[in-house]
Write an enzyme that holds these catalytic residues in place. Structure first.
Site, PDB file in Angstrom:
ATOM      1  CG  ASP A  19      -1.549   1.271   1.553  1.00  0.00           C
ATOM      2  OD1 ASP A  19      -2.213   1.811   0.661  1.00  0.00           O
ATOM      3  OD2 ASP A  19      -1.385   1.765   2.684  1.00  0.00           O
ATOM      4  CG  ASP A  21      -1.676   7.907   1.280  1.00  0.00           C
ATOM      5  OD1 ASP A  21      -0.575   8.385   0.981  1.00  0.00           O
ATOM      6  OD2 ASP A  21      -2.754   8.414   0.927  1.00  0.00           O
TER       7      ASP A  21
END
Length: 254
Positions: A19, A21
């Site tokens: 991922d 953020d």
């Protein structure tokens, strides 16, 4: 597995997906030099890729202008826009899937609901239209880092996003949509099955024996949840980019 392309790696049949953020970068901020160096070391050992809900332009801002050359796989909008070794793969479109009539009804409901929420602050860009989804932010995506932190605290107390999602599920039960809370200030709306597991179809033909996934929103309802619990992946839940570096260093002896 393409021997010619990945044979130089120590573990060519292992893929590590991240991922963006909260995992590789602080929310909406840029990647640190420590994370970049760790990823470079890791790429010599195995294949690496990132998968995020944002479009590619935002990921370039966060991960750097050479990101397509620094990752083996680059997945924007959960893989609806995808690159393998810098070459673009086939893409999909949210609006073509849903249709203009249904989208208009959805957008009108969202904008009306946004206007009625009691919030201490509002900024701009509350509804962002993307190729593979729409992103809804009660405070607005133009909020500063400080304002994002403020909203995140406010949202934890008042459950603004969670209540918004429940209202949408109740209003549009037959639209076949998934509502996924991610980051600090927003949630994504996309067709069921177009969550981060969508990107896995792009790597199936490469025959990986192990696919690791690192994410921070791995709880039920979080935008990392589906790929985190998918039987095709080995999930790792992290609290920050520093946590990601720590786990990678231990797991892969970097």
């Amino acid at each position: 597995m393409s021997i010619a392309e990945f044979a130089y790696k120590e573990k060519p049949e292992t893929l590590v997906l991240f991922d963006v953020d909260g995992t590789l970068t602080p929310a909406r901020l840029t990647v640190s030099e420590e994370v970049r160096k760790t990823l470079a070391k890791l790429r010599n050992k195995c294949c690496i890729g990132f998968v995020g809900g944002s479009d590619l332009s935002k990921q370039l801002e966060q991960l750097g202008p050479n990101v397509l050359d620094e990752f083996d796989y680059s997945f924007s909008e959960n893989g609806l826009t995808a690159y393998r070794l810098g070459k673009e793969l086939a893409s999909q479109s949210f609006i073509n899937w849903l249709g203009e009539e249904k989208y208009n009804k959805l957008a009108v409901f969202i904008l009306r609901y946004l206007s009625e929420i009691d919030l201490p602050k509002r900024r701009g860009t509350f509804l962002e239209f993307r190729n593979g989804m729409i992103n809804v932010s009660p405070i607005g995506r133009n909020a500063s880092t400080e304002e994002r932190n403020e909203f995140e605290r406010y949202d934890k107390e008042h459950q603004i996003r969670a209540k918004f999602v429940e209202a949408l599920k109740k209003e549009f039960p037959d639209y076949g949509l998934t509502f996924s809370i991610g980051g600090q200030i927003s949630f994504d709306v996309f067709p069921a099955g177009w969550d981060k597991t969508y990107c896995l179809q792009h790597v199936e033909k490469d025959g990986f024996k192990e696919i690791h996934f690192f994410g921070d929103k791995t709880m039920v309802g979080g935008n990392d949840y589906e790929i985190f619990v998918d039987e095709r992946t080995i999930g790792h839940s992290v609290q920050s980019p520093d946590d990601t570096v720590k786990i990678l260093t231990e797991l892969f002896n970097l």
